[in-house]
Design an enzyme around this catalytic site. Structure first.
Site, short mmCIF file in Angstrom:
data_model
loop_
_atom_site.label_atom_id
_atom_site.label_comp_id
_atom_site.label_asym_id
_atom_site.label_seq_id
_atom_site.Cartn_x
_atom_site.Cartn_y
_atom_site.Cartn_z
N GLY A 1 0.82 -1.21 0.00
CA GLY A 1 0.00 0.00 0.00
C GLY A 1 0.85 1.26 0.00
O GLY A 1 2.02 1.22 -0.38
N HIS B 1 2.73 4.93 -4.61
CA HIS B 1 3.30 6.13 -5.21
C HIS B 1 3.59 5.85 -6.68
O HIS B 1 3.27 4.75 -7.18
CB HIS B 1 4.56 6.57 -4.43
CG HIS B 1 5.56 5.46 -4.23
ND1 HIS B 1 6.22 4.86 -5.28
CD2 HIS B 1 5.97 4.82 -3.11
CE1 HIS B 1 7.03 3.94 -4.82
NE2 HIS B 1 6.88 3.87 -3.50
N GLY C 1 6.13 4.98 -8.18
CA GLY C 1 6.91 3.75 -8.42
C GLY C 1 5.98 2.56 -8.57
O GLY C 1 6.15 1.71 -9.46
N HIS C 2 4.96 2.48 -7.70
CA HIS C 2 3.98 1.38 -7.79
C HIS C 2 3.19 1.50 -9.10
O HIS C 2 2.88 0.49 -9.74
CB HIS C 2 3.00 1.41 -6.62
CG HIS C 2 3.64 1.15 -5.29
ND1 HIS C 2 3.81 2.14 -4.34
CD2 HIS C 2 4.15 0.03 -4.75
CE1 HIS C 2 4.38 1.63 -3.27
NE2 HIS C 2 4.61 0.35 -3.48
N GLN D 1 7.20 -9.40 8.02
CA GLN D 1 8.47 -8.91 7.48
C GLN D 1 9.01 -7.69 8.23
O GLN D 1 10.06 -7.17 7.89
CB GLN D 1 8.37 -8.64 5.99
CG GLN D 1 7.57 -7.42 5.57
CD GLN D 1 7.39 -7.36 4.06
OE1 GLN D 1 6.65 -8.15 3.49
NE2 GLN D 1 8.08 -6.44 3.41
N LYS E 1 14.24 -1.56 -6.95
CA LYS E 1 14.83 -0.79 -5.85
C LYS E 1 15.22 -1.72 -4.70
O LYS E 1 16.24 -1.55 -4.07
CB LYS E 1 13.87 0.29 -5.34
CG LYS E 1 14.52 1.14 -4.26
CD LYS E 1 13.68 2.31 -3.87
CE LYS E 1 12.61 1.93 -2.87
NZ LYS E 1 13.17 1.56 -1.55
N SER F 1 9.88 5.86 -2.44
CA SER F 1 9.63 4.84 -1.42
C SER F 1 8.47 5.33 -0.58
O SER F 1 8.35 6.53 -0.33
CB SER F 1 10.88 4.70 -0.54
OG SER F 1 10.55 4.08 0.67
N SER F 2 7.65 4.39 -0.13
CA SER F 2 6.53 4.79 0.73
C SER F 2 7.07 5.46 1.99
O SER F 2 6.41 6.32 2.58
CB SER F 2 5.70 3.56 1.12
OG SER F 2 5.28 2.90 -0.05
N ARG F 3 8.27 5.08 2.40
CA ARG F 3 8.85 5.64 3.62
C ARG F 3 9.27 7.10 3.47
O ARG F 3 9.47 7.78 4.47
CB ARG F 3 10.07 4.82 4.05
CG ARG F 3 9.74 3.42 4.52
CD ARG F 3 10.99 2.65 4.83
NE ARG F 3 10.72 1.24 5.03
CZ ARG F 3 10.38 0.69 6.18
NH1 ARG F 3 10.30 1.44 7.25
NH2 ARG F 3 10.13 -0.59 6.26
O1 PAF Z 1 8.32 -4.86 -1.66
C1 PAF Z 1 7.28 -4.86 -0.96
O2 PAF Z 1 6.49 -3.93 -0.96
C2 PAF Z 1 7.02 -6.06 -0.07
O3 PAF Z 1 8.20 -6.59 0.45
C3 PAF Z 1 6.19 -7.16 -0.76
C4 PAF Z 1 6.93 -7.75 -1.94
C5 PAF Z 1 4.87 -6.57 -1.21
C6 PAF Z 1 5.89 -8.29 0.23
O4 PAF Z 1 5.19 -7.84 1.33
#
Ligand code: PAF
Length: 280
Positions: free
Chosen positions: A31, A34, A36-37, A61, A149, A185-187
């Site tokens: 989610g 941005h 990039g997605h 993760q 990335k 990056s979302s961050r």
């Molecule tokens: O790259 C990410 O956003 C995450 O690591 C992924 C691949 C969606 C797995 O949660």
């Protein structure tokens, strides 16, 4: 676009999309979408079939509760972005849906998962691989589209797909950058104005390495790593690691191998951990 929250419904929709005989491209995300997605979705659409996007902030993760809590979330904006981008199905499962009570299994891609990001965030890739494999089993796409990335993530997932004989093609999409060069990056949304300006040193360091390799013929990793350390030695920024590695094995290289090298950088900018890389 269909918004789907349950695994059963996602499977049924994916089967219907597969029955067209055209490619089914899958873009997993956490989610906070941005540009990039959006580029990943564009690439997925370019494959000429249907596109499924998932949005799931995967607790397995994250190695730090606070990081998970702070991870940016904007579900309404993400849903609209997917709808506008022409996504066929948007899968947004809950944590309980993915990890029901009693969930025990995890996927570990050996030593590749313990270096660099894996050393700084032990267990991170176990979480990534477990969720990606689970999502692939639900969607059963022909193509999995991921950003480059996260270079180590990309290499590890390719390894997992090969080791487990998964019938899916991995497609890598180059990093999208803001006009000033900062990798999207979302961050980035968590950076203050000063931190964001300071974060540009990461991209500058990567550019410097390119310059040293291409224009000055310096291939020795020690010298190049020293240049990265100097370029990132600035206020707000703490270098976590810089590494010059073989693109397939992720083993450190004494010398840059033209056409087969990743330069990896991870740094904390304030409290925000950013990664970036370049290929040489
Ligand atoms: O790259 C990410 O956003 C995450 O690591 C992924 C691949 C969606 C797995 O949660």
């Amino acid at each position: 676009m269909e918004l789907i929250q349950q695994i059963g419904k996602m499977r049924a929709k994916a089967r219907a999309l597969q029955s067209t005989g055209k490619p089914l491209a899958f873009v997993p995300t956490m989610g906070a979408l941005h540009k990039g997605h959006l580029r990943l979705i564009e690439r997925a659409k370019g494959l000429g079939g249907s596109v499924v996007v998932s949005s799931f902030v995967n607790p397995m993760q994250f190695t730090n509760e606070q990081d998970l809590k702070n991870y940016p979330r904007d579900p309404a904006k993400d849903e609209k972005a997917c709808r506008d981008a022409g996504v066929d199905a948007y899968f947004v499962p809950s944590v309980e849906e993915i990890y029901p009570q009693g969930f025990l299994t995890s996927v570990n891609v050996g030593y590749l998962s313990t270096k660099y990001e894996g050393a700084s965030r032990p267990g991170h890739f176990r979480g990534v691989c477990t969720v990606v494999l689970k999502l692939l089993n639900i969607v059963r796409p022909t193509h999995l589209v991921l950003g480059l990335k996260d270079a180590q993530q990309f290499t590890i997932i390719q390894h997992m797909l090969d080791d487990l004989s998964m019938d899916v093609e991995l497609v890598g999409v180059p990093t999208v950058r803001d006009a000033d060069g900062l990798a999207l990056s979302s961050r980035n949304a968590l950076l203050t104005k000063d931190q964001r300006a300071a974060a540009l040193c990461i991209q500058r360091a990567l550019k410097r390495v390119h310059f040293l390799v291409k224009k000055q013929g310096i291939l020795h990793s020690g010298e190049l790593l020293q240049a990265i350390r100097s370029a990132t030695n600035t206020e707000h920024v703490t270098l976590d690691y810089a590494a010059i590695v073989n693109r397939t094995t992720l083993e450190p290289l004494d010398h840059v191998m033209r056409g087969g090298t990743y330069i990896l950088i991870a740094a904390k900018v304030g409290d925000v951990r950013l990664i970036d890389n370049t290929r040489i």
